[in-house]
Design a protein around this motif. Structure first.
Motif, PDB file in Angstrom:
ATOM      1  N   LYS A  76      15.594   5.059 -30.307  1.00  8.40           N
ATOM      2  CA  LYS A  76      15.065   4.907 -31.668  1.00  8.40           C
ATOM      3  C   LYS A  76      15.889   3.901 -32.459  1.00  8.40           C
ATOM      4  O   LYS A  76      15.340   3.065 -33.173  1.00  8.40           O
ATOM      5  CB  LYS A  76      15.094   6.249 -32.403  1.00  8.40           C
ATOM      6  CG  LYS A  76      13.958   7.189 -32.040  1.00  8.40           C
ATOM      7  CD  LYS A  76      14.002   8.423 -32.956  1.00  8.40           C
ATOM      8  CE  LYS A  76      13.614   9.669 -32.192  1.00  8.40           C
ATOM      9  NZ  LYS A  76      14.032  10.907 -32.880  1.00  8.40           N
ATOM     10  N   ASP A  81      11.024   2.904 -30.058  1.00  6.73           N
ATOM     11  CA  ASP A  81      10.033   3.960 -30.247  1.00  6.73           C
ATOM     12  C   ASP A  81       8.731   3.416 -30.845  1.00  6.73           C
ATOM     13  O   ASP A  81       7.836   4.165 -31.192  1.00  6.73           O
ATOM     14  CB  ASP A  81      10.596   5.062 -31.150  1.00  6.73           C
ATOM     15  CG  ASP A  81      11.096   4.522 -32.476  1.00  6.73           C
ATOM     16  OD1 ASP A  81      11.348   3.297 -32.570  1.00  6.73           O
ATOM     17  OD2 ASP A  81      11.243   5.304 -33.427  1.00  6.73           O
ATOM     18  N   ARG A  82       8.655   2.093 -30.963  1.00  2.35           N
ATOM     19  CA  ARG A  82       7.402   1.521 -31.416  1.00  2.35           C
ATOM     20  C   ARG A  82       7.159   0.223 -30.647  1.00  2.35           C
ATOM     21  O   ARG A  82       8.015  -0.218 -29.880  1.00  2.35           O
ATOM     22  CB  ARG A  82       7.443   1.267 -32.918  1.00  2.35           C
ATOM     23  CG  ARG A  82       8.503   0.288 -33.351  1.00  2.35           C
ATOM     24  CD  ARG A  82       8.508   0.156 -34.872  1.00  2.35           C
ATOM     25  NE  ARG A  82       9.205  -1.035 -35.290  1.00  2.35           N
ATOM     26  CZ  ARG A  82       8.674  -2.249 -35.330  1.00  2.35           C
ATOM     27  NH1 ARG A  82       7.418  -2.438 -34.984  1.00  2.35           N
ATOM     28  NH2 ARG A  82       9.386  -3.287 -35.707  1.00  2.35           N
ATOM     29  N   THR A  83       5.975  -0.371 -30.828  1.00  2.87           N
ATOM     30  CA  THR A  83       5.672  -1.585 -30.072  1.00  2.87           C
ATOM     31  C   THR A  83       5.932  -2.827 -30.914  1.00  2.87           C
ATOM     32  O   THR A  83       5.932  -2.775 -32.144  1.00  2.87           O
ATOM     33  CB  THR A  83       4.198  -1.586 -29.618  1.00  2.87           C
ATOM     34  OG1 THR A  83       3.372  -1.472 -30.775  1.00  2.87           O
ATOM     35  CG2 THR A  83       3.916  -0.441 -28.676  1.00  2.87           C
ATOM     36  N   HIS A  84       6.181  -3.906 -30.217  1.00  3.07           N
ATOM     37  CA  HIS A  84       6.413  -5.195 -30.863  1.00  3.07           C
ATOM     38  C   HIS A  84       5.510  -6.232 -30.186  1.00  3.07           C
ATOM     39  O   HIS A  84       5.607  -6.428 -28.974  1.00  3.07           O
ATOM     40  CB  HIS A  84       7.862  -5.640 -30.668  1.00  3.07           C
ATOM     41  CG  HIS A  84       8.887  -4.644 -31.119  1.00  3.07           C
ATOM     42  ND1 HIS A  84       9.517  -4.719 -32.340  1.00  3.07           N
ATOM     43  CD2 HIS A  84       9.395  -3.548 -30.517  1.00  3.07           C
ATOM     44  CE1 HIS A  84      10.372  -3.710 -32.460  1.00  3.07           C
ATOM     45  NE2 HIS A  84      10.322  -2.985 -31.368  1.00  3.07           N
ATOM     46  N   GLY A 108       7.906  -1.553 -24.739  1.00  6.97           N
ATOM     47  CA  GLY A 108       7.145  -1.725 -25.967  1.00  6.97           C
ATOM     48  C   GLY A 108       7.033  -3.154 -26.474  1.00  6.97           C
ATOM     49  O   GLY A 108       6.546  -3.378 -27.581  1.00  6.97           O
TER      50      GLY A 108
ATOM     51  N   SER B 202      15.521  -6.422 -31.220  1.00  5.85           N
ATOM     52  CA  SER B 202      14.705  -5.334 -31.737  1.00  5.85           C
ATOM     53  C   SER B 202      15.496  -4.484 -32.741  1.00  5.85           C
ATOM     54  O   SER B 202      14.988  -4.111 -33.809  1.00  5.85           O
ATOM     55  CB  SER B 202      14.226  -4.497 -30.553  1.00  5.85           C
ATOM     56  OG  SER B 202      13.743  -3.263 -30.969  1.00  5.85           O
ATOM     57  N   ASN B 206      14.471  -3.960 -36.772  1.00 12.04           N
ATOM     58  CA  ASN B 206      14.424  -2.598 -37.284  1.00 12.04           C
ATOM     59  C   ASN B 206      15.331  -2.392 -38.498  1.00 12.04           C
ATOM     60  O   ASN B 206      14.914  -1.875 -39.527  1.00 12.04           O
ATOM     61  CB  ASN B 206      14.920  -1.676 -36.172  1.00 12.04           C
ATOM     62  CG  ASN B 206      14.027  -0.481 -35.999  1.00 12.04           C
ATOM     63  OD1 ASN B 206      12.848  -0.542 -36.363  1.00 12.04           O
ATOM     64  ND2 ASN B 206      14.556   0.583 -35.446  1.00 12.04           N
TER      65      ASN B 206
END
Lengths: 214, 214
Positions: A76, A81-84, A108, B202, B206
């Motif tokens: 996280k 925990d998410r897509t890019h 992701g 990433s 974030n």
DNA sequence: TAGATTGTTAATCGATTAACAATC
DNA sequence: TAGATTGTTAATCGATTAACAATC
């Protein structure tokens, strides 16, 4: 509440922790102490505890760290925990290799488009994605919620392309061009200077040979 | 005479100095002060002088540094004044891209061979070099004075291949496999962990988003 | 409770920056 | 010679390691 700034030294170690924890998880290990992990990773237990504590306590006194929990938490933190959505700029050898390679998809990072200024490459297929002409870049970036641009073009054209990307809301550039980029604050840049890396290797070969010839 | 050990922090900056000095040279600049160079490179003049002085004085008080001389000296320190034979292990997308790419050739890194365990790739041509079966690895490395092995194979097979390379006198490994290698002292390893690099990017995306949503 | 191990403070180490005397 | 700029020492800053009290 003031978030304390985490040093890039710590950030740089997170992916390696993530990798080791993933391996432990796959091996079915449930918990691990900083001591055990330090032996495996060849770093100090102290550093491990300090690093994790930058993000709040993930462990429990007398027990250690729960492997799966820690793995997920670090994931996280790294934004996994998410897509890019990403595009590749430059459909040369390296660009196509990265497009095909895309083990990243699993983490992701979704390969959405690839661009080139060379008309003869336009229309070619890279793992199901057609090469587009660079003139379509702006519209594509805006319309497909593209976050990351992978730059695999010669250094001469990098600056102009970066400006166009920034103008159209790109958030981050993964830069394989052998040049330092100028971007406004808020746009993230991560450089992969392959020839720099090779030169470091060359230095170390050289040094070792000199040390041992005497 | 005791050579003082140069820190890897300094080594890591040398290729960047080398690049900037090359550009200055191409622009026809003859001399430069640490002050001017620091503005261009966005580092402190102090750091530049400290870094260069690790290798002895390259400058002259009241004058600065001679660009061409400094460029050549740093090149020598990086071992770019001689050639290095290399082989690529793994003729997948990345391996072939590196073989084709080889802008490195210009810096003296000579692409001599490429190997794979997949019979269907054997015989394919990568910039004039035929893909060989991995079973020919040992003999080829010994007979062709191979110094560097570029590892572009899955992490599962990396360990065994590294042992075979080490046994046959390889001096350095440029490692693109996503695993930490075990090599005896004296064998140099430089890791290029692409997915680690992407994760750092990433993280920074974030972080920036979180900082700015409040 | 006793033992284990974290979270965290304090000590050390190394790298960066500042300052300035040496010298071209 | 005077001015400029290095080479180098000293001061500062930040990162790593050690130590230990807190606590599960």
């Amino acid at each position: 509440m003031e978030e304390k700034e985490i040093s890039q030294a710590v950030i740089g170690r997170l992916p390696r922790y993530f990798r080791y924890l993933g391996e432990l998880k796959d091996e079915g290990v449930e918990r691990i102490s900083s001591q055990e992990l330090s032996e495996r990773m060849k770093v100090t237990a102290s550093q491990i505890r300090q690093d994790f504590n930058n993000f709040g306590g993930f462990g429990q006194q007398g027990y250690g760290y729960n492997v799966e929990y820690l793995y997920n938490e670090i994931g996280k933190i790294l934004g996994l925990d998410r897509t890019h959505n990403l595009v590749i700029i430059g459909a040369g050898n390296l660009g196509r290799a990265l497009g095909n390679y895309m083990n990243f998809e699993r983490r992701g990072f979704l390969f959405r488009g690839i661009f080139d200024c060379n008309e003869s490459l336009v229309g070619q297929d890279v793992r199901g994605v057609k090469v587009r002409h660079i003139r379509e870049l702006e519209q594509f970036v805006r319309e497909n919620d593209i976050e990351i641009a992978v730059l695999t073009i010669p250094k001469e054209s990098a600056g102009k392309i970066v400006d166009r990307l920034v103008q159209n809301g790109i958030r981050a550039i993964w830069n394989f061009a052998h040049v330092d980029l100028n971007v406004p604050e808020g746009v993230q840049v991560e450089n992969v200077h392959l020839s720099d890396s090779l030169m470091k290797l060359s230095y170390n070969i050289n040094r070792y040979m000199k040390e041992n010839e005497r």
